[in-house]
Design a protein around this motif. Structure first.
Motif, PDB file in Angstrom:
ATOM      1  N   GLU A 167      36.275  75.101  76.603  1.00 36.23           N
ATOM      2  CA  GLU A 167      37.503  75.792  76.208  1.00 36.23           C
ATOM      3  C   GLU A 167      38.741  75.151  76.825  1.00 36.23           C
ATOM      4  OE1 GLU A 167      36.887  79.826  77.357  1.00 36.23           O
ATOM      5  OE2 GLU A 167      35.729  80.333  75.563  1.00 36.23           O
ATOM      6  N   GLU A 168      38.674  74.804  78.109  1.00 39.89           N
ATOM      7  CA  GLU A 168      39.852  74.294  78.800  1.00 39.89           C
ATOM      8  C   GLU A 168      40.000  72.782  78.673  1.00 39.89           C
ATOM      9  OE1 GLU A 168      41.048  75.988  82.443  1.00 39.89           O
ATOM     10  OE2 GLU A 168      39.872  77.818  82.176  1.00 39.89           O
ATOM     11  N   SER A 169      39.080  72.159  77.953  1.00 39.27           N
ATOM     12  CA  SER A 169      39.210  70.725  77.665  1.00 39.27           C
ATOM     13  C   SER A 169      39.639  70.478  76.228  1.00 39.27           C
ATOM     14  CB  SER A 169      37.873  70.007  77.925  1.00 39.27           C
ATOM     15  OG  SER A 169      37.506  70.088  79.284  1.00 39.27           O
ATOM     16  N   GLU A 170      39.924  71.534  75.505  1.00 42.76           N
ATOM     17  CA  GLU A 170      40.350  71.377  74.112  1.00 42.76           C
ATOM     18  C   GLU A 170      41.777  70.831  74.057  1.00 42.76           C
ATOM     19  OE1 GLU A 170      40.946  73.988  70.001  1.00 42.76           O
ATOM     20  OE2 GLU A 170      40.414  74.989  71.878  1.00 42.76           O
ATOM     21  N   PRO A 171      42.017  69.771  73.305  1.00 40.79           N
ATOM     22  CA  PRO A 171      43.371  69.185  73.234  1.00 40.79           C
ATOM     23  C   PRO A 171      44.280  69.959  72.281  1.00 40.79           C
ATOM     24  CG  PRO A 171      41.879  67.923  71.872  1.00 40.79           C
ATOM     25  CD  PRO A 171      41.038  68.986  72.542  1.00 40.79           C
ATOM     26  N   ASN A 172      44.554  71.207  72.627  1.00 41.64           N
ATOM     27  CA  ASN A 172      45.372  72.040  71.749  1.00 41.64           C
ATOM     28  C   ASN A 172      46.850  71.950  72.122  1.00 41.64           C
ATOM     29  OD1 ASN A 172      45.562  73.752  74.069  1.00 41.64           O
ATOM     30  ND2 ASN A 172      43.647  74.720  73.481  1.00 41.64           N
ATOM     31  N   PRO A 228      47.516  71.237  83.703  1.00 40.90           N
ATOM     32  CA  PRO A 228      46.276  71.874  83.239  1.00 40.90           C
ATOM     33  C   PRO A 228      45.051  70.963  83.281  1.00 40.90           C
ATOM     34  CG  PRO A 228      47.471  71.067  81.355  1.00 40.90           C
ATOM     35  CD  PRO A 228      48.253  70.618  82.580  1.00 40.90           C
ATOM     36  N   GLU A 229      45.141  69.837  83.980  1.00 42.14           N
ATOM     37  CA  GLU A 229      44.129  68.790  83.821  1.00 42.14           C
ATOM     38  C   GLU A 229      42.865  68.980  84.650  1.00 42.14           C
ATOM     39  OE1 GLU A 229      46.311  67.613  87.501  1.00 42.14           O
ATOM     40  OE2 GLU A 229      46.799  68.604  85.608  1.00 42.14           O
ATOM     41  N   PHE A 230      42.864  69.872  85.644  1.00 42.85           N
ATOM     42  CA  PHE A 230      41.746  69.908  86.583  1.00 42.85           C
ATOM     43  C   PHE A 230      40.406  70.205  85.918  1.00 42.85           C
ATOM     44  CE2 PHE A 230      38.851  72.254  89.348  1.00 42.85           C
ATOM     45  CZ  PHE A 230      38.551  71.240  90.234  1.00 42.85           C
ATOM     46  N   VAL A 231      40.358  71.236  85.077  1.00 48.30           N
ATOM     47  CA  VAL A 231      39.073  71.612  84.480  1.00 48.30           C
ATOM     48  C   VAL A 231      38.551  70.502  83.572  1.00 48.30           C
ATOM     49  CG1 VAL A 231      37.875  73.271  83.014  1.00 48.30           C
ATOM     50  CG2 VAL A 231      39.577  74.074  84.652  1.00 48.30           C
ATOM     51  N   ALA A 232      39.443  69.815  82.874  1.00 46.41           N
ATOM     52  CA  ALA A 232      39.008  68.695  82.020  1.00 46.41           C
ATOM     53  C   ALA A 232      38.398  67.578  82.862  1.00 46.41           C
ATOM     54  CB  ALA A 232      40.185  68.175  81.202  1.00 46.41           C
ATOM     55  N   ILE A 233      38.975  67.329  84.044  1.00 43.48           N
ATOM     56  CA  ILE A 233      38.405  66.309  84.935  1.00 43.48           C
ATOM     57  C   ILE A 233      37.063  66.782  85.474  1.00 43.48           C
ATOM     58  CG2 ILE A 233      38.737  65.052  87.096  1.00 43.48           C
ATOM     59  CD1 ILE A 233      41.756  65.164  86.568  1.00 43.48           C
ATOM     60  N   ALA A 266      35.085  68.697  84.009  1.00 41.95           N
ATOM     61  CA  ALA A 266      34.147  68.679  82.879  1.00 41.95           C
ATOM     62  C   ALA A 266      33.431  67.334  82.765  1.00 41.95           C
ATOM     63  CB  ALA A 266      34.879  68.990  81.578  1.00 41.95           C
ATOM     64  N   LEU A 267      34.060  66.251  83.228  1.00 39.21           N
ATOM     65  CA  LEU A 267      33.403  64.941  83.194  1.00 39.21           C
ATOM     66  C   LEU A 267      32.144  64.960  84.050  1.00 39.21           C
ATOM     67  CD1 LEU A 267      36.535  62.606  83.581  1.00 39.21           C
ATOM     68  CD2 LEU A 267      35.360  63.246  81.466  1.00 39.21           C
ATOM     69  N   GLY A 268      32.273  65.498  85.283  1.00 34.12           N
ATOM     70  CA  GLY A 268      31.111  65.593  86.167  1.00 34.12           C
ATOM     71  C   GLY A 268      30.073  66.554  85.629  1.00 34.12           C
ATOM     72  N   LEU A 269      30.522  67.684  85.076  1.00 35.06           N
ATOM     73  CA  LEU A 269      29.591  68.658  84.503  1.00 35.06           C
ATOM     74  C   LEU A 269      28.802  68.040  83.352  1.00 35.06           C
ATOM     75  CD1 LEU A 269      28.556  71.592  84.242  1.00 35.06           C
ATOM     76  CD2 LEU A 269      30.474  72.010  82.682  1.00 35.06           C
ATOM     77  N   ALA A 270      29.485  67.270  82.518  1.00 34.30           N
ATOM     78  CA  ALA A 270      28.826  66.650  81.369  1.00 34.30           C
ATOM     79  C   ALA A 270      27.712  65.702  81.821  1.00 34.30           C
ATOM     80  CB  ALA A 270      29.853  65.903  80.525  1.00 34.30           C
ATOM     81  N   LEU A 271      27.948  64.969  82.888  1.00 34.61           N
ATOM     82  CA  LEU A 271      26.932  64.043  83.381  1.00 34.61           C
ATOM     83  C   LEU A 271      25.752  64.787  84.004  1.00 34.61           C
ATOM     84  CD1 LEU A 271      29.227  61.316  85.001  1.00 34.61           C
ATOM     85  CD2 LEU A 271      28.002  61.187  82.824  1.00 34.61           C
TER      86      LEU A 271
END
Length: 326
Positions: free
Chosen positions: A119-124, A158-163, A165-170
């Motif tokens: 949700e917080e990585s959506e480029p809206n 707003p960038e923290f959760v998107a960053i 998310a990179l670690g979470l994805a891995l």
């Protein structure tokens, strides 16, 4: 009162179950000692046609319960809603929480963390607006050499959760999420830098900001384009704290994380450097930006990998307890 529950110790599951899956759902929940209450309203679900099942589950056991529901295929033809129970009174609930291995405050509900990351990585429009406004405030802070405005820009970004998310994805092997978050970060920072560069050029043309304003000594904001080993170390420590705040029941540390990392201020200084042709500030700020993002992503991955390892052991311990119970 011994029957009073603590914040987020219990999670409430609401399951819209297709009629054919309901017996399996009830069996999976009824046989788990972490479930303290269970109810089923037959024929209450219209889409899908079936039943509504509700249960209170100790937070430490939610991942195991959700995995069993996924194995049944409930998420494909029905739905599973997970909500924290803020306040509850239940002696049986307290006993269920106590006999479940681990601490509720430390437990990671992976479904919740993953959904938030998406949700917080959506480029809206909202994300891009916050990123642009934060970068603009950062550029003004640099011109005025104001630490207060730099902090404001850090908090607004707003960038923290998107960053994270990179670690979470891995860790969770969600490679679609990795590319999704990467695209959002590139688009967010890229668009913000372009727009703020245009605004800086306009300010230069109007005489509001001069070359001397950008190149003069700035003791309070010089760190933005002067990265060193501490930039990376602070990013690592801050990201680890931020991930813990995102995954645990305690979220009080996020504000400190936002104030600790120099991502948005670096983007603001890149824009100023481009508008005024100050090469050393462009490259220094870009290096600062890359160091911070890399440090945060690595720390996020390491923290989440550690948490997954710990909770995998907890799940194995719970499985052994369930076998003994059977």
């Amino acid at each position: 009162m011994s029957e009073c529950g603590t914040l987020a110790a219990m999670q409430h599951l609401r399951i819209n179950s297709p009629r054919a899956l309901t017996p399996g759902v009830l069996t999976a929940l009824r046989d788990d000692p972490a479930v303290s209450s269970l109810s089923c309203v037959h024929d209450a679900s219209l889409e899908p046609e079936g039943d509504v099942v509700e249960a209170d589950v100790a937070r430490e056991a939610v991942n195991d319960v959700v995995d069993r529901l996924r194995d049944l295929g409930v998420h494909k033809t029905g739905s599973v809603h997970i909500q924290p129970v803020v306040t509850w009174l239940s002696q049986t609930g307290l006993e269920a929480e106590r006999r479940t291995p681990g601490s509720s405050a430390d437990a990671v509900v992976w479904a919740d963390v993953t959904q938030r990351a998406y949700e917080e990585s959506e480029p809206n429009w909202t994300y891009l607006s916050f990123m642009t406004l934060a970068t603009l405030i950062a550029s003004i802070a640099i011109v005025l050499d104001s630490q207060i405005l730099v902090i404001g820009a850090m908090v607004l970004g707003p960038e923290f959760v998107a960053i994270a998310a990179l670690g979470l994805a891995l860790v969770r092997r969600r490679y679609t999420l990795f590319w999704y978050a990467s695209r959002t970060l590139l688009l967010g920072f890229g668009l913000a830098i372009v727009l703020v560069t245009m605004l800086a050029l306009a300010a230069r043309g109007l005489g509001w900001v001069t070359y001397e304003d950008v190149t003069a000594p700035r003791p309070d904001t010089a760190f933005i384009y002067s990265p060193d080993k501490w930039s990376f170390i602070v990013a690592v420590v801050a990201a680890a704290a931020g991930v813990l705040s995102l995954t645990s029941a305690k979220v009080g540390g996020l504000s400190g994380v936002f104030i600790s990392v120099t991502t948005v201020p670096a983007a603001g200084n890149v824009a100023l450097g481009l508008a005024f042709g100050v090469q050393h500030e462009i490259w220094g700020s870009l290096l600062q930006l890359v160091l911070n993002i890399a440090g945060m992503a690595i720390a996020g991955w390491a923290t989440l990998a550690f948490q997954q390892s710990v909770w995998s052991r907890m799940s194995a311990r719970r499985a052994r307890l369930l076998q003994r119970r059977a």
